[in-house]
Design a protein around this motif. Structure first.
Motif, PDB file in Angstrom:
ATOM      1  N   PHE A 162      19.571  19.801  27.620  1.00  0.00           N
ATOM      2  CA  PHE A 162      19.955  21.215  27.568  1.00  0.00           C
ATOM      3  C   PHE A 162      21.441  21.397  27.892  1.00  0.00           C
ATOM      4  O   PHE A 162      22.171  22.053  27.144  1.00  0.00           O
ATOM      5  N   HIS A 163      21.876  20.839  29.019  1.00  0.00           N
ATOM      6  CA  HIS A 163      23.271  21.013  29.426  1.00  0.00           C
ATOM      7  C   HIS A 163      24.221  20.311  28.451  1.00  0.00           C
ATOM      8  O   HIS A 163      25.309  20.826  28.157  1.00  0.00           O
ATOM      9  N   GLU A 164      23.775  19.155  27.982  1.00  0.00           N
ATOM     10  CA  GLU A 164      24.615  18.441  27.031  1.00  0.00           C
ATOM     11  C   GLU A 164      24.764  19.228  25.731  1.00  0.00           C
ATOM     12  O   GLU A 164      25.850  19.265  25.125  1.00  0.00           O
ATOM     13  N   LYS A 165      23.673  19.857  25.314  1.00  0.00           N
ATOM     14  CA  LYS A 165      23.748  20.686  24.111  1.00  0.00           C
ATOM     15  C   LYS A 165      24.686  21.862  24.313  1.00  0.00           C
ATOM     16  O   LYS A 165      25.463  22.223  23.424  1.00  0.00           O
ATOM     17  N   GLN A 166      24.580  22.458  25.514  1.00  0.00           N
ATOM     18  CA  GLN A 166      25.495  23.551  25.815  1.00  0.00           C
ATOM     19  C   GLN A 166      26.941  23.082  25.776  1.00  0.00           C
ATOM     20  O   GLN A 166      27.839  23.788  25.289  1.00  0.00           O
ATOM     21  N   MET A 167      27.165  21.880  26.325  1.00  0.00           N
ATOM     22  CA  MET A 167      28.511  21.329  26.330  1.00  0.00           C
ATOM     23  C   MET A 167      29.001  21.069  24.908  1.00  0.00           C
ATOM     24  O   MET A 167      30.142  21.386  24.557  1.00  0.00           O
ATOM     25  N   LEU A 168      28.134  20.512  24.083  1.00  0.00           N
ATOM     26  CA  LEU A 168      28.517  20.241  22.697  1.00  0.00           C
ATOM     27  C   LEU A 168      28.806  21.530  21.951  1.00  0.00           C
ATOM     28  O   LEU A 168      29.729  21.591  21.131  1.00  0.00           O
ATOM     29  N   ARG A 169      28.008  22.562  22.253  1.00  0.00           N
ATOM     30  CA  ARG A 169      28.260  23.841  21.593  1.00  0.00           C
ATOM     31  C   ARG A 169      29.576  24.476  22.044  1.00  0.00           C
ATOM     32  O   ARG A 169      30.132  25.321  21.362  1.00  0.00           O
ATOM     33  N   LYS A 196      45.356  15.513   7.475  1.00  0.00           N
ATOM     34  CA  LYS A 196      45.352  14.569   8.590  1.00  0.00           C
ATOM     35  C   LYS A 196      44.376  14.992   9.682  1.00  0.00           C
ATOM     36  O   LYS A 196      43.592  14.170  10.182  1.00  0.00           O
ATOM     37  N   VAL A 197      44.417  16.281  10.078  1.00  0.00           N
ATOM     38  CA  VAL A 197      43.532  16.707  11.162  1.00  0.00           C
ATOM     39  C   VAL A 197      42.072  16.707  10.712  1.00  0.00           C
ATOM     40  O   VAL A 197      41.171  16.494  11.536  1.00  0.00           O
ATOM     41  N   MET A 198      41.808  16.949   9.412  1.00  0.00           N
ATOM     42  CA  MET A 198      40.442  16.849   8.914  1.00  0.00           C
ATOM     43  C   MET A 198      39.933  15.409   9.037  1.00  0.00           C
ATOM     44  O   MET A 198      38.787  15.168   9.445  1.00  0.00           O
ATOM     45  N   ILE A 199      40.760  14.484   8.689  1.00  0.00           N
ATOM     46  CA  ILE A 199      40.384  13.067   8.821  1.00  0.00           C
ATOM     47  C   ILE A 199      40.148  12.729  10.285  1.00  0.00           C
ATOM     48  O   ILE A 199      39.175  12.051  10.643  1.00  0.00           O
ATOM     49  N   ASP A 200      41.042  13.205  11.158  1.00  0.00           N
ATOM     50  CA  ASP A 200      40.872  12.948  12.588  1.00  0.00           C
ATOM     51  C   ASP A 200      39.576  13.560  13.111  1.00  0.00           C
ATOM     52  O   ASP A 200      38.875  12.955  13.936  1.00  0.00           O
ATOM     53  N   LEU A 201      39.259  14.786  12.640  1.00  0.00           N
ATOM     54  CA  LEU A 201      38.028  15.442  13.071  1.00  0.00           C
ATOM     55  C   LEU A 201      36.805  14.643  12.645  1.00  0.00           C
ATOM     56  O   LEU A 201      35.858  14.448  13.427  1.00  0.00           O
ATOM     57  N   GLU A 202      36.798  14.176  11.397  1.00  0.00           N
ATOM     58  CA  GLU A 202      35.688  13.351  10.908  1.00  0.00           C
ATOM     59  C   GLU A 202      35.553  12.086  11.747  1.00  0.00           C
ATOM     60  O   GLU A 202      34.444  11.670  12.091  1.00  0.00           O
ATOM     61  N   GLU A 203      36.669  11.496  12.096  1.00  0.00           N
ATOM     62  CA  GLU A 203      36.627  10.271  12.897  1.00  0.00           C
ATOM     63  C   GLU A 203      36.076  10.545  14.295  1.00  0.00           C
ATOM     64  O   GLU A 203      35.285   9.753  14.826  1.00  0.00           O
ATOM     65  N   LEU A 248      31.508  10.289  17.967  1.00  0.00           N
ATOM     66  CA  LEU A 248      30.516  10.940  18.818  1.00  0.00           C
ATOM     67  C   LEU A 248      29.101  10.616  18.346  1.00  0.00           C
ATOM     68  O   LEU A 248      28.210  10.310  19.164  1.00  0.00           O
ATOM     69  N   GLN A 249      28.873  10.676  17.038  1.00  0.00           N
ATOM     70  CA  GLN A 249      27.554  10.350  16.497  1.00  0.00           C
ATOM     71  C   GLN A 249      27.201   8.898  16.762  1.00  0.00           C
ATOM     72  O   GLN A 249      26.046   8.564  17.080  1.00  0.00           O
ATOM     73  N   ALA A 250      28.190   8.027  16.641  1.00  0.00           N
ATOM     74  CA  ALA A 250      27.947   6.606  16.914  1.00  0.00           C
ATOM     75  C   ALA A 250      27.562   6.400  18.371  1.00  0.00           C
ATOM     76  O   ALA A 250      26.685   5.585  18.689  1.00  0.00           O
ATOM     77  N   THR A 251      28.210   7.155  19.266  1.00  0.00           N
ATOM     78  CA  THR A 251      27.868   7.062  20.686  1.00  0.00           C
ATOM     79  C   THR A 251      26.443   7.557  20.936  1.00  0.00           C
ATOM     80  O   THR A 251      25.678   6.943  21.693  1.00  0.00           O
ATOM     81  N   LEU A 252      26.064   8.678  20.292  1.00  0.00           N
ATOM     82  CA  LEU A 252      24.701   9.197  20.434  1.00  0.00           C
ATOM     83  C   LEU A 252      23.677   8.208  19.886  1.00  0.00           C
ATOM     84  O   LEU A 252      22.620   7.979  20.495  1.00  0.00           O
ATOM     85  N   ASP A 253      23.974   7.635  18.741  1.00  0.00           N
ATOM     86  CA  ASP A 253      23.056   6.639  18.160  1.00  0.00           C
ATOM     87  C   ASP A 253      22.909   5.437  19.075  1.00  0.00           C
ATOM     88  O   ASP A 253      21.808   4.891  19.236  1.00  0.00           O
TER      89      ASP A 253
END
Length: 496
Positions: free
Chosen positions: A150-157, A42-49, A54-59
């Motif tokens: 830069f800051h966003e990358k740091q935040m994502l990391r 379940k948590v793996m599915i949630d993580l993928e979602e 997040l990727q959809a938002t970036l796109d």
């Protein structure tokens, strides 16, 4: 030898109980192990979602920024193209005028030269080439549309799993079971301002101690609780205990369950005993109704000695051939004019409470208790072994308390629902308005045998409500007046 056998028997009992506890714990471990796999998936599915979102938002943001760059490119290109067109037109006009001026210089005719020179001067004054700005209107610089993540990358990391709320702790001492309500109180082990709400789960059980994995009942859920306590109301206590557990939730995730607790839900739970009922009574677990077609025709002629002077009318009966003869002749069933049915639970000690509501247009009914050896011809209240209140709406309305063939008539209005309180140890049988808890009547006696709930119905029906606790208001009233209601205790005596 006997003492050794008893000691061995105690050891066997202890070992059996321990084996039962270990077996329950093994089932809990197996259940937990299975849930690890289920919850991991379940948590793996949630993580993928979540990463997909997040990727959809970036796109989406990238597409928006690309569109902004293209709009800027289009705007600048259009402005520069317009300026370039104007300059080309001015250059073409200037070159034409320059050529005309060169040809004019070679003219020998003074008059023609003067005229041409004047025209050239006038055209030069109005020439677009001399009114042009020779500076680009638009800069080719596009750096204002550059990004730095830069800051966003740091935040994502620095992304981590969302902190899960800790398991609440149920305050067992503050939990309360009373008046067929259960109040559960809990607290967080440490302050957590991100808690949005709580989820309370409960289920009924007959097992004391920790909840068992293999339970017939599923957990019932109360969601979106904003406070750290909750009261379940209107419960029916047909089981001995209830399990409770609670979990905290923030905006995205629910925490672990609290350690479950088990609360005792002591209530008097019984049903009508159809094996005792008169043939003219149609009995379900919690409903008894008059059925004039249920008895034998000759039963109306069978009267016991105890029925002399009966105040209950004798309705016409008809014989139904389809009813099994064994049921009609069951010696344990009430017969004659004793239109009675008993409950299926004995009272041998303690305090107990139940409620009864008459159906519309019920002509005559009695509610009370009796010894289980009540004769099959006996009517409630007409023997020394039965105590009841009797309501008669046939011909002449009456409301009376009856015992040992004596009656005390009451002026109180008959309630829609009547509560019966039996204090076996204290020797009290009291009747109340179930809604207002107003005391209607109290019998005081000394029980020498177990008693059983008893009911009489003629032309109508009764609905039974059990699994009830003794209401707090009645407990207070009984404690305040010693179980007696002043003049209400006029029918007293020693039961034989």
């Amino acid at each position: 030898m006997d003492s050794q056998r008893e000691a061995l028997q105690r050891i066997i009992t202890t070992l059996a109980n321990k084996d039962d506890e270990i077996q329950n714990f093994i089932e809990t471990l197996n259940h937990t192990l299975k849930n690890v796999q289920v919850n991991t998936t379940k948590v793996m599915i949630d993580l993928e979602e979540e990463f997909g979102a997040l990727q959809a938002t970036l796109d989406e943001m990238k597409a928006s920024m690309v569109n902004k760059i293209k709009q800027e490119q289009t705007y600048k290109s259009q402005e520069l193209q317009n300026q370039l067109t104007i300059c080309n037109n001015a250059l073409e006009s200037s070159e034409e005028l320059l050529d005309y001026a060169n040809r004019t210089l070679s003219t020998n005719d003074p008059e023609a030269f003067t005229k041409a020179a004047k025209q050239i001067k006038d055209r030069v004054t109005m020439a677009p080439a001399f009114r042009l700005s020779l500076k680009p209107k638009i800069s080719d610089n596009m750096t204002h549309l550059m990004v730095d993540f830069f800051h966003e990358k740091q935040m994502l990391r620095s992304l981590k799993f969302l902190p899960v709320p800790r398991a609440p702790e149920i305050d067992l001492a503050d939990c309360l079971v009373a008046d067929n309500c259960a109040t559960v109180v809990w607290r967080m082990p440490e302050e957590d301002h991100k808690i949005d709400h709580y989820i309370l789960e409960y289920r009924k059980t007959n097992y004391e101690g920790p909840p068992r994995v293999k339970e017939e009942r599923n957990w019932d859920i109360i969601d979106n609780i904003k406070d750290t306590e909750y009261t379940l109301t209107g419960l029916k206590f047909e089981s001995k205990y209830m399990n409770f557990r609670v979990r905290a939730c923030n905006k995205a995730v629910a925490g672990d369950y609290s350690e479950p607790i088990t609360l005792e839900t002591r209530g008097f739970n019984f049903t009508f005993d159809g094996t005792t009922s008169h043939q003219n009574l149609k009995v379900d677990d919690f409903t008894v109704e008059w059925d004039s077609s249920g008895g034998k025709g000759q039963e109306s002629r069978i009267k016991g000695k105890e029925n002399k002077g009966s105040g209950t009318p004798s309705p016409k009966r008809t014989f139904v051939s389809g009813r099994p003869a064994s049921a009609r002749t069951n010696r344990d069933r009430f017969t004659g004019e004793s239109y009675t049915v008993l409950g299926d639970a004995l009272i041998e000690n303690g305090q107990h409470y139940w409620e009864v509501k008459s159906q519309k247009d019920c002509k005559s009914y009695s509610i009370g208790v009796s010894y289980r050896n009540l004769g099959k011809f006996d009517q409630l209240g007409k023997t020394v072994t039965s105590w009841c209140i009797h309501i008669n709406n046939w011909l002449q309305t009456s409301f009376a308390a009856k015992h040992n063939n004596k009656a005390k008539f009451m002026d109180a209005q008959v309630p829609d629902k009547i509560g019966v309180y039996c204090d076996y140890d204290g020797g009290h049988v009291s009747f109340y308005n179930a809604d207002t808890k107003q005391l209607l009547h109290t019998f005081k006696t000394k029980f020498t045998q177990p008693v059983i709930p008893a009911f009489m119905v003629w032309c109508g029906g009764l609905n039974l409500y059990t699994g009830l606790q003794v209401p707090s208001a009645i407990k207070s009233l009984q404690k305040g007046d010693g179980g007696l209601g002043g003049s209400e205790n006029s029918l007293t005596g020693l039961a034989q």
